[in-house]
Design a protein around this motif. Structure first.
Motif, mmCIF file in Angstrom:
data_model
loop_
_atom_site.group_PDB
_atom_site.id
_atom_site.type_symbol
_atom_site.label_atom_id
_atom_site.label_comp_id
_atom_site.label_asym_id
_atom_site.label_seq_id
_atom_site.Cartn_x
_atom_site.Cartn_y
_atom_site.Cartn_z
ATOM 1 N N ALA A 4 0.840 -1.124 -0.101
ATOM 2 C CA ALA A 4 0.051 0.147 0.163
ATOM 3 C C ALA A 4 1.073 1.185 -0.004
ATOM 4 N N ASP A 5 0.213 2.269 -0.460
ATOM 5 C CA ASP A 5 1.034 3.611 -0.523
ATOM 6 C C ASP A 5 1.288 3.904 0.943
ATOM 7 N N PRO A 6 2.371 4.700 1.294
ATOM 8 C CA PRO A 6 2.259 5.492 2.551
ATOM 9 C C PRO A 6 1.473 6.492 2.671
ATOM 10 N N THR A 7 1.023 6.631 3.886
ATOM 11 C CA THR A 7 0.012 7.928 3.907
ATOM 12 C C THR A 7 0.562 8.837 5.191
ATOM 13 N N ARG A 56 7.513 5.473 -1.760
ATOM 14 C CA ARG A 56 7.461 4.250 -1.251
ATOM 15 C C ARG A 56 9.099 4.324 -0.480
ATOM 16 N N ASP A 57 9.134 3.275 0.428
ATOM 17 C CA ASP A 57 10.195 3.004 1.280
ATOM 18 C C ASP A 57 11.322 2.912 0.414
ATOM 19 N N SER A 58 12.608 3.470 0.248
ATOM 20 C CA SER A 58 13.678 3.466 -0.670
ATOM 21 C C SER A 58 14.031 2.188 -1.005
ATOM 22 N N LYS A 59 13.732 0.993 -0.159
ATOM 23 C CA LYS A 59 14.119 -0.525 -0.440
ATOM 24 C C LYS A 59 13.121 -0.996 -1.133
ATOM 25 N N LEU A 60 11.958 -0.403 -1.570
ATOM 26 C CA LEU A 60 11.042 -0.963 -2.369
ATOM 27 C C LEU A 60 11.035 -0.705 -3.831
ATOM 28 N N LEU A 61 11.949 0.428 -3.944
ATOM 29 C CA LEU A 61 12.108 1.388 -5.370
ATOM 30 C C LEU A 61 13.591 0.739 -6.193
ATOM 31 N N SER A 62 13.241 0.581 -7.380
ATOM 32 C CA SER A 62 14.266 0.468 -8.102
ATOM 33 C C SER A 62 15.188 1.869 -8.287
ATOM 34 N N VAL A 73 10.644 14.496 -4.416
ATOM 35 C CA VAL A 73 10.700 14.445 -2.829
ATOM 36 C C VAL A 73 11.287 15.720 -2.230
ATOM 37 N N LEU A 74 12.341 16.071 -2.781
ATOM 38 C CA LEU A 74 12.931 17.428 -2.479
ATOM 39 C C LEU A 74 12.039 18.509 -2.448
ATOM 40 N N ALA A 75 10.970 18.712 -3.574
ATOM 41 C CA ALA A 75 10.161 19.943 -3.740
ATOM 42 C C ALA A 75 9.153 19.742 -2.598
ATOM 43 N N TRP A 76 8.764 18.408 -2.282
ATOM 44 C CA TRP A 76 7.686 18.181 -1.525
ATOM 45 C C TRP A 76 8.080 18.471 -0.097
ATOM 46 N N SER A 77 9.502 18.215 0.283
ATOM 47 C CA SER A 77 9.939 18.388 1.498
ATOM 48 C C SER A 77 11.130 19.477 1.350
ATOM 49 N N THR A 158 6.142 10.883 5.404
ATOM 50 C CA THR A 158 7.293 11.575 5.973
ATOM 51 C C THR A 158 8.574 10.971 5.930
ATOM 52 N N VAL A 159 8.467 9.503 6.387
ATOM 53 C CA VAL A 159 9.745 8.679 6.819
ATOM 54 C C VAL A 159 10.066 8.118 5.362
ATOM 55 N N ALA A 160 8.880 7.482 4.550
ATOM 56 C CA ALA A 160 9.577 7.183 3.339
ATOM 57 C C ALA A 160 10.357 8.171 2.528
ATOM 58 N N ALA A 161 10.015 9.338 2.479
ATOM 59 C CA ALA A 161 10.513 10.503 2.000
ATOM 60 C C ALA A 161 11.788 10.665 2.200
ATOM 61 N N ALA A 162 12.154 10.565 3.732
ATOM 62 C CA ALA A 162 13.415 10.512 4.433
ATOM 63 C C ALA A 162 14.289 9.392 3.868
ATOM 64 N N SER A 163 13.578 8.334 3.698
ATOM 65 C CA SER A 163 14.314 7.214 3.424
ATOM 66 C C SER A 163 14.996 7.466 1.671
ATOM 67 N N VAL A 164 14.023 7.816 1.038
ATOM 68 C CA VAL A 164 14.589 8.306 -0.313
ATOM 69 C C VAL A 164 15.746 9.157 -0.298
ATOM 70 N N LEU A 165 15.646 10.413 0.430
ATOM 71 C CA LEU A 165 16.467 11.314 0.522
ATOM 72 C C LEU A 165 17.911 10.643 0.715
ATOM 73 N N ALA A 166 17.788 9.825 1.991
ATOM 74 C CA ALA A 166 19.162 9.337 2.480
ATOM 75 C C ALA A 166 19.713 8.118 1.332
ATOM 76 N N LYS A 167 18.804 7.441 0.861
ATOM 77 C CA LYS A 167 19.419 6.371 0.000
ATOM 78 C C LYS A 167 20.001 7.007 -1.211
ATOM 79 N N VAL A 168 19.371 7.945 -1.926
ATOM 80 C CA VAL A 168 20.089 8.683 -3.173
ATOM 81 C C VAL A 168 21.155 9.293 -2.730
ATOM 82 N N HIS A 169 21.157 10.106 -1.685
ATOM 83 C CA HIS A 169 22.502 10.767 -1.388
ATOM 84 C C HIS A 169 23.633 9.857 -1.061
ATOM 85 N N ARG A 170 23.254 8.835 -0.316
ATOM 86 C CA ARG A 170 24.495 7.943 -0.104
ATOM 87 C C ARG A 170 24.938 7.082 -1.184
#
Length: 221
Positions: A4-7, A56-62, A73-77, A158-170
Motif C-alpha cells: 500500500a502507498d504510505p499515507t 515508497r520506502d527506498s528499499k522497495l524502489l528501483s 521529494v525535495l520539492a515536497w520536503s 514523511t519517513v518514506a521521503a526521508a528514506s529516499v533522500l538518504a538512499k539517493v544521497h548515499r
C-alpha cells in the motif's frame, strides 16, 4: 503481494495531538562494509499534503525510480537534510552511535535552515530509539521529541521521503567513490557486502573507505 502507498495518517494524528512540526527520519547504510551511514530527515508542517505519486520506502524502489522521485521529494520536503557519519566514525564509535551522530548533523543542518527542531516530533523507523541518547548533549529545551514506529518507512509518507533522500544521497557518494577506489564494484553494491565485494578485498586489500573493524583482515591501503 502489492504494498500500500504510505499515507499521512500517523503524522496527522500527531498534529491533532498538538505537534506543530513532524520530522520523518530514516537511515541508510547501517549494514554496509564500506562508506558512511546516512540519516535522512524531512520536516513537515500541519498543512502537508500532496504526497509524491509512487513514493515508497527506498528499499522497495528501483534505483532509476528513486532517482526520478528524488527531485519530487525535495520539492515536497523543502526543509530536509541528510546527515552522515563516515566509516572511520562508525569504526570508532560503533554503528548505533554513528547513526546518532549522523542524525545530529542532519538536525543541525535543519536548524541552520531556520527549522525550529525543538518544537518537532521526530518519527523514527523501527522499534529502537537510537536518536534520543544522541541528543543528551543538547540542552533539554532544544531537543525534539522522538517517537518510534515499526514499518514507518513503509507506512508513513514523511519517513518514506526521508528514506529516499538518504538512499539517493548515499548511493551517489558511493558511485563517486568508485571512481577514486575502483575495483570494489561500489557502483552496483554501494558498499554492501557481496561475494564479489569480499573477493575484491581479498585481491586488493581494504580501502580508506572500508569499515575496517567489520572486516576479517587488517586494512591495507
Amino acid at each position: 503481494m502489492s504494498v500500500a502507498d504510505p499515507t499521512l495518517e500517523f503524522e496527522r494524528a500527531l498534529f491533532h495531538d498538538g505537534a506543530t512540526l513532524v520530522i520523518g527520519c530514516d537511515e541508510v547504510g547501517r549494514g554496509a562494509i564500506a562508506g558512511p551511514v546516512a540519516v535522512g530527515l524531512g520536516a513537515f508542517f500541519a498543512d502537508v499534503d500532496g504526497i509524491p505519486v509512487g513514493l515508497r520506502d527506498s528499499k522497495l524502489l528501483s534505483e532509476p525510480r528513486r532517482e526520478a522521485l528524488h527531485p519530487e521529494v525535495l520539492a515536497w520536503s523543502p526543509f530536509s537534510a541528510v546527515g552522515l557519519a563516515d566509516n572511520a566514525e562508525v569504526d570508532g564509535l560503533g554503528i548505533i552511535a554513528g547513526l546518532g551522530l549522523a542524525a545530529l548533523r542532519g538536525l543541525e543542518a535543519l536548524c541552520e535552515a531556520g527549522v525550529s527542531v525543538e518544537t518537532a516530533v521526530v518519527v523514527l523507523d523501527g522499534s529502537h530509539d537510537w536518536l534520543t541518547p544522541a541528543l543528551d548533549g543538547w540542552p533539554a529545551a532544544s531537543r525534539p521529541r522522538v517517537v518510534t514506529r515499526v514499518k514507518a518507512d513503509r507506512d508513513c509518507a514523511t519517513v518514506a521521503a526521508a528514506s529516499v533522500l538518504a538512499k539517493v544521497h548515499r548511493d551517489r557518494l558511493m558511485i563517486e567513490a568508485d571512481a577514486v577506489h575502483p575495483g570494489y564494484e561500489w557502483v552496483s553494491n554501494k558498499g554492501y557486502a557481496s561475494a564479489s565485494h569480499y573477493a575484491a578485498i581479498g585481491r586488493m586489500g581494504s580501502s580508506a573507505l572500508h569499515r575496517w573493524s567489520w572486516l576479517k583482515q587488517p586494512a591495507l591501503f
